[in-house]
Design a protein around this motif. Structure first.
Motif, PDB file in Angstrom:
ATOM      1  N   SER A 184     -26.540  48.397 -30.567  1.00 14.79           N
ATOM      2  CA  SER A 184     -26.286  48.910 -32.173  1.00 14.79           C
ATOM      3  C   SER A 184     -25.512  48.231 -32.749  1.00 14.79           C
ATOM      4  O   SER A 184     -25.142  48.584 -34.048  1.00 14.79           O
ATOM      5  CB  SER A 184     -25.468  50.416 -31.906  1.00 14.79           C
ATOM      6  N   LEU A 185     -25.122  46.946 -32.497  1.00 15.04           N
ATOM      7  CA  LEU A 185     -24.342  46.151 -33.413  1.00 15.04           C
ATOM      8  C   LEU A 185     -25.204  45.753 -35.081  1.00 15.04           C
ATOM      9  O   LEU A 185     -24.616  45.881 -35.987  1.00 15.04           O
ATOM     10  CB  LEU A 185     -23.940  44.748 -32.791  1.00 15.04           C
ATOM     11  N   GLU A 186     -26.476  45.507 -34.578  1.00 17.27           N
ATOM     12  CA  GLU A 186     -27.336  45.062 -35.852  1.00 17.27           C
ATOM     13  C   GLU A 186     -28.180  46.370 -36.411  1.00 17.27           C
ATOM     14  O   GLU A 186     -29.225  46.153 -36.888  1.00 17.27           O
ATOM     15  CB  GLU A 186     -28.249  43.887 -35.285  1.00 17.27           C
TER      16      GLU A 186
ATOM     17  N   VAL B 208     -19.491  53.824 -34.511  1.00 15.82           N
ATOM     18  CA  VAL B 208     -19.434  53.699 -33.087  1.00 15.82           C
ATOM     19  C   VAL B 208     -20.607  53.138 -32.540  1.00 15.82           C
ATOM     20  O   VAL B 208     -21.471  52.953 -33.090  1.00 15.82           O
ATOM     21  CB  VAL B 208     -19.095  54.909 -32.572  1.00 15.82           C
ATOM     22  N   HIS B 209     -20.188  52.405 -31.368  1.00  9.80           N
ATOM     23  CA  HIS B 209     -21.245  51.856 -30.652  1.00  9.80           C
ATOM     24  C   HIS B 209     -21.405  52.360 -29.254  1.00  9.80           C
ATOM     25  O   HIS B 209     -20.701  52.296 -28.421  1.00  9.80           O
ATOM     26  CB  HIS B 209     -20.924  50.161 -30.202  1.00  9.80           C
ATOM     27  N   PRO B 210     -22.080  53.667 -29.345  1.00 12.29           N
ATOM     28  CA  PRO B 210     -22.172  54.642 -28.098  1.00 12.29           C
ATOM     29  C   PRO B 210     -22.480  53.823 -26.835  1.00 12.29           C
ATOM     30  O   PRO B 210     -21.867  54.143 -25.878  1.00 12.29           O
ATOM     31  CB  PRO B 210     -23.023  55.659 -28.507  1.00 12.29           C
TER      32      PRO B 210
ATOM     33  N   PRO C 293     -20.211  46.059 -28.613  1.00  9.58           N
ATOM     34  CA  PRO C 293     -21.511  45.033 -28.395  1.00  9.58           C
ATOM     35  C   PRO C 293     -21.035  43.440 -28.757  1.00  9.58           C
ATOM     36  O   PRO C 293     -21.649  42.707 -28.746  1.00  9.58           O
ATOM     37  CB  PRO C 293     -22.220  45.380 -29.874  1.00  9.58           C
ATOM     38  N   HIS C 294     -19.518  43.509 -29.058  1.00 13.25           N
ATOM     39  CA  HIS C 294     -19.066  42.055 -29.290  1.00 13.25           C
ATOM     40  C   HIS C 294     -18.616  41.200 -28.021  1.00 13.25           C
ATOM     41  O   HIS C 294     -17.463  40.780 -27.473  1.00 13.25           O
ATOM     42  CB  HIS C 294     -17.903  42.283 -29.995  1.00 13.25           C
ATOM     43  N   VAL C 295     -19.969  41.055 -27.269  1.00 13.55           N
ATOM     44  CA  VAL C 295     -19.688  40.575 -25.749  1.00 13.55           C
ATOM     45  C   VAL C 295     -19.705  38.961 -25.724  1.00 13.55           C
ATOM     46  O   VAL C 295     -18.964  38.242 -24.713  1.00 13.55           O
ATOM     47  CB  VAL C 295     -21.026  40.832 -25.128  1.00 13.55           C
TER      48      VAL C 295
ATOM     49  N   HIS D 207     -10.202  45.426 -35.646  1.00 15.90           N
ATOM     50  CA  HIS D 207     -11.395  46.196 -35.150  1.00 15.90           C
ATOM     51  C   HIS D 207     -11.408  45.769 -33.860  1.00 15.90           C
ATOM     52  O   HIS D 207     -10.976  44.693 -33.386  1.00 15.90           O
ATOM     53  CB  HIS D 207     -12.677  45.480 -36.071  1.00 15.90           C
ATOM     54  N   ASN D 208     -12.272  46.627 -33.067  1.00 12.19           N
ATOM     55  CA  ASN D 208     -12.230  46.201 -31.553  1.00 12.19           C
ATOM     56  C   ASN D 208     -13.023  45.128 -31.283  1.00 12.19           C
ATOM     57  O   ASN D 208     -14.174  45.403 -30.497  1.00 12.19           O
ATOM     58  CB  ASN D 208     -12.463  47.397 -30.657  1.00 12.19           C
ATOM     59  N   ALA D 209     -13.143  43.999 -31.979  1.00 13.93           N
ATOM     60  CA  ALA D 209     -13.989  42.841 -31.973  1.00 13.93           C
ATOM     61  C   ALA D 209     -13.686  41.975 -30.809  1.00 13.93           C
ATOM     62  O   ALA D 209     -14.392  41.074 -30.460  1.00 13.93           O
ATOM     63  CB  ALA D 209     -14.100  42.145 -33.153  1.00 13.93           C
TER      64      ALA D 209
HETATM   65 ZN   LIG Z   1     -18.174  46.309 -33.741  1.00 11.21          ZN
END
Ligand SMILES: [Zn+2]
Length: 299
Positions: free
Chosen positions: A82-84, A130-132, A136-138, A201-203
């Motif tokens: 869902s990031l993009e 949110v990214h359920p 996504p910042h892997v 941010h939780n990046a």
């Molecule tokens: Zn994010």
């Protein structure tokens, strides 16, 4: 294993044309994926990177130049999860491309292949942007980069079989280099273990998880929601007496809230590159990690 079988099936369902690819056109959503495509693809790929390090990849305008790049893309290489979602599906739909739809061989979402952090059981819109599926910042865990490099090589050689040996040798070379670097970085960062940080941010979840560091507070009250005065006061109350190493921000994030907290607490604001190009020295994946570690240790 399941993914491998899927790819195997997909490989045979792709309609091969008799002429070889000139170059494989890679549409990379962010600089880190462009840099990895360069490592594995070398001269056989032509890469369009959709965003600069100064841009927030959550929010991108589906501008005409991106549409042009998407139309000729053989491989879409992004973070996924869902990031993009705010712009990529729209771009793919507009481009009407046959080979880069979801579930196709030309669709590679990095986060599909790594163990995701911050997975939420009951995500809903009230919790912000949110990214359920999980964070996504892997890309800021080198172990993930290693896995994703393999997946990328597998796709490239399925798309461009003529150059299979090139992709295999590029991958082998990259993996060897990466293993050596990863080992060095583990040694370099042992002093960071157990240290606490505040993040905007939780990046940074994958980076901090890899380093064994802890997030004590987030400046955003909810993911994607800018800091509010009330939330910042609450954060201040929480971090006041804690031994917090740094307040981490990305180049594209508003530094005002971080600076406010820094002024109140004397905790330094540390802007990490976040991706390739995020500072002048972070010119490739190796230097992205080198710079990130140097800046964290300097804090
Ligand atoms: Zn994010």
């Amino acid at each position: 294993m399941k993914n491998f079988i899927l790819l195997f099936v997909l490989a045979f369902s792709v309609c091969w044309s008799s002429q070889a690819f000139a170059k494989v056109n890679v549409f990379a959503c962010a600089p880190e994926w462009g840099a990895l495509a360069e490592e594995i693809g070398g001269d056989n790929v032509s890469i369009t990177v959709a965003t600069a390090a100064s841009q927030d990849v959550h929010f991108v305008r589906a501008k005409p130049s991106l549409l042009t790049a998407m139309r000729k893309a053989d491989l879409v290489f992004c973070s996924g999860a869902s990031l993009e979602q705010g712009w990529l599906p729209l771009l793919v739909r507009k481009a009407g491309d046959r080979d880069v739809q979801q579930e196709s061989i030309g669709w590679l979402m990095a986060s599909d292949y790594v163990e995701k952090l911050d997975v939420m059981a009951n995500a809903d819109r009230s919790q912000g942007h949110v990214h359920p599926e999980g964070n996504p910042h892997v890309h800021l865990d080198p172990r993930n980069i290693d896995i994703i490099a393999e997946m990328l090589a597998e796709r490239l050689l399925l798309i461009d079989r003529e150059n299979m040996a090139v992709y295999q040798s590029n991958l082998a070379r990259f993996k060897e280099k990466w293993a050596n670097l990863s080992q060095k970085w583990v040694g370099d960062t042992s002093s960071l273990k157990g240290k606490q940080v505040v993040v905007y941010h939780n990046a940074w979840s994958y980076l901090l998880n890899w380093l064994g560091m802890d997030v004590i507070a987030t400046l955003e009250p909810k993911p994607g929601v800018p800091p509010t005065a009330a939330h910042l006061e609450a954060v201040l109350a929480r971090v006041d007496n804690a031994s917090v190493q740094a307040i981490l921000v990305a180049p594209y994030e508003d530094g005002d809230a971080a600076q406010w907290l820094s002024d109140k607490t004397s905790i330094p604001v540390v802007q990490l590159p976040f991706t390739v190009g995020g500072d002048a020295k972070a010119t490739n994946l190796e230097m992205l990690f080198e710079q990130t570690i140097t800046k964290l240790k300097g804090a």
